[in-house]
Structure formats: structure tokens, C-alpha cells
Design a protein around this motif. Structure first.
Motif, PDB file in Angstrom:
ATOM      1  N   SER A  84      -8.231  -3.708  -2.310  1.00 43.65           N
ATOM      2  CA  SER A  84      -9.009  -3.998  -1.146  1.00 43.65           C
ATOM      3  C   SER A  84      -8.664  -5.386  -0.684  1.00 43.65           C
ATOM      4  O   SER A  84      -8.397  -6.412  -1.530  1.00 43.65           O
ATOM      5  N   ASN A  85      -8.931  -5.708   0.424  1.00 42.29           N
ATOM      6  CA  ASN A  85      -8.561  -7.185   0.983  1.00 42.29           C
ATOM      7  C   ASN A  85      -7.198  -7.623   0.771  1.00 42.29           C
ATOM      8  O   ASN A  85      -7.120  -8.878   0.270  1.00 42.29           O
ATOM      9  N   ALA A 102     -12.733  -8.397  13.025  1.00 43.59           N
ATOM     10  CA  ALA A 102     -12.601  -7.058  12.580  1.00 43.59           C
ATOM     11  C   ALA A 102     -11.897  -6.090  13.638  1.00 43.59           C
ATOM     12  O   ALA A 102     -12.564  -6.046  14.647  1.00 43.59           O
ATOM     13  N   ARG A 115      -9.231  -0.705   8.782  1.00 47.43           N
ATOM     14  CA  ARG A 115      -9.945  -1.923   9.397  1.00 47.43           C
ATOM     15  C   ARG A 115      -8.952  -2.954   8.795  1.00 47.43           C
ATOM     16  O   ARG A 115      -8.541  -3.046   7.670  1.00 47.43           O
ATOM     17  N   VAL A 116      -8.669  -3.868   9.729  1.00 51.16           N
ATOM     18  CA  VAL A 116      -7.962  -5.173   9.612  1.00 51.16           C
ATOM     19  C   VAL A 116      -8.660  -6.206   9.905  1.00 51.16           C
ATOM     20  O   VAL A 116      -9.252  -6.264  11.170  1.00 51.16           O
ATOM     21  N   ASP A 117      -8.864  -7.135   9.053  1.00 50.76           N
ATOM     22  CA  ASP A 117      -9.609  -8.396   9.396  1.00 50.76           C
ATOM     23  C   ASP A 117      -8.647  -9.465   9.776  1.00 50.76           C
ATOM     24  O   ASP A 117      -7.480  -9.749   9.191  1.00 50.76           O
ATOM     25  N   ARG A 119      -8.577 -13.598  10.059  1.00 54.71           N
ATOM     26  CA  ARG A 119      -9.402 -14.643   9.621  1.00 54.71           C
ATOM     27  C   ARG A 119      -9.071 -16.121  10.229  1.00 54.71           C
ATOM     28  O   ARG A 119      -7.994 -15.973  10.728  1.00 54.71           O
ATOM     29  N   VAL A 125      -5.668  -9.150   7.259  1.00 53.42           N
ATOM     30  CA  VAL A 125      -5.972  -8.547   5.990  1.00 53.42           C
ATOM     31  C   VAL A 125      -6.495  -6.994   6.192  1.00 53.42           C
ATOM     32  O   VAL A 125      -7.326  -6.810   7.065  1.00 53.42           O
ATOM     33  N   VAL A 127      -8.342  -4.269   4.763  1.00 54.98           N
ATOM     34  CA  VAL A 127      -9.709  -4.209   4.039  1.00 54.98           C
ATOM     35  C   VAL A 127      -9.966  -3.224   3.213  1.00 54.98           C
ATOM     36  O   VAL A 127     -10.089  -3.321   1.989  1.00 54.98           O
ATOM     37  N   SER A 129      -9.055  -0.509   0.376  1.00 59.03           N
ATOM     38  CA  SER A 129      -7.817  -0.237  -0.611  1.00 59.03           C
ATOM     39  C   SER A 129      -7.322   1.025  -0.207  1.00 59.03           C
ATOM     40  O   SER A 129      -7.906   2.223   0.412  1.00 59.03           O
TER      41      SER A 129
END
Length: 146
Positions: A84-85, A102, A115-117, A119, A125, A127, A129
Motif C-alpha cells: 500500500s502507498n 485523491a 485510488r491514486v493520491d 500529494r 501514490v 494507495v 496494495s
């Protein structure tokens, strides 16, 4: 249901052109997206296990900027499972959002969206895994900078 009021722009050459206040935001966004095609794109360096999808059909993951907007587009894949992340790539300072974002991106036919962040550090990222490699992760994201 009441009609949406429209007004002509006063130009007799295009008297059929009407202003629709309800559609103005949509059309403005579409105009920005259409303008993307003529921009200069810079490929991002991808972290392992991510790679550009490859071939001539899809764009590499890259960014572009116009005024107070940055754009992220391209198709990538992961070549192995991810935790994850997992940081896919890092945007340069000129393309980083003022606030974290997000977004949900398509992950190919038959797969659930991911989901992709994005930042404020510029990290893009993934998110959740992934227990195995993902065939394709598709980006078409508009990033407000101000």
C-alpha cells in the motif's frame, strides 16, 4: 420543467450560438482538455515496479502545465505486486497541487478502479496494495495549482 434561458452573443454571423449558463462549466473544462493535445509533455521517471505500458498506442506517464493547471496523463503497468502507498512517480515542483488530491483511475478491462493520491510533495501514490501485477493503470487528471 422550466426552460433554461439562453441569449445570443449579438454576432449576426453566428446567430445560432447561445449561452447556456448550466453548460458553461462543462464547456470550459472540455476546452482545457482539448487544449492538452497541443501541449509539451514531459515524461515522469517511474519507480519500480511501475513501467510505461509501452507501444505506440498509449502515452507514457507525463505531465504538462498551463497557467494555474497541471495535467497528468498516460498509461502504466505494474510488473509485480505492490504494497500500500506505493509511489509511482514524483511530479516536479511546478506541477504539484496546493492540497493533496485523491483520484480514481481506471485499471483496465475487468478490473476495479484504483485510488491514486497526488500529494503536495509531488508523489503520485497507488494507495491500495496489489496482490499481483496490474496490466494497465490509466491517467487523465487535471490538477489545480492555486
Amino acid at each position: 420543467m422550466a426552460d433554461i434561458p439562453t441569449v445570443t452573443d449579438g454576432n449576426p454571423l453566428d446567430a445560432d450560438l447561445h449561452w447556456n449558463p448550466m453548460a458553461a462549466k462543462v464547456n470550459s473544462h472540455e476546452t482545457r482538455l482539448l487544449a492538452i493535445e497541443s501541449r509539451t509533455w514531459t515524461d515522469l521517471t517511474l519507480n519500480s515496479p511501475f513501467a510505461n505500458f509501452g507501444g505506440t498506442t498509449f502515452a507514457n506517464l507525463g505531465w504538462s502545465r498551463a497557467g494555474a493547471w497541471a495535467y497528468l496523463r498516460g498509461v502504466i503497468k505494474s510488473t509485480a505486486a505492490t504494497g500500500s502507498n506505493a509511489i509511482i512517480a514524483t511530479l516536479p515542483a511546478a506541477a504539484r497541487p496546493s492540497y493533496a488530491m485523491a483520484v480514481v483511475v481506471p485499471a483496465g478491462i475487468g478490473n476495479s478502479p484504483l485510488r491514486v493520491d497526488i500529494r503536495t510533495t509531488g508523489d503520485v501514490v497507488l494507495v491500495p496494495s496489489q496482490a499481483s501485477a496490474v496490466a494497465n493503470i490509466e491517467f487523465e487528471v487535471t490538477i489545480p495549482l492555486g
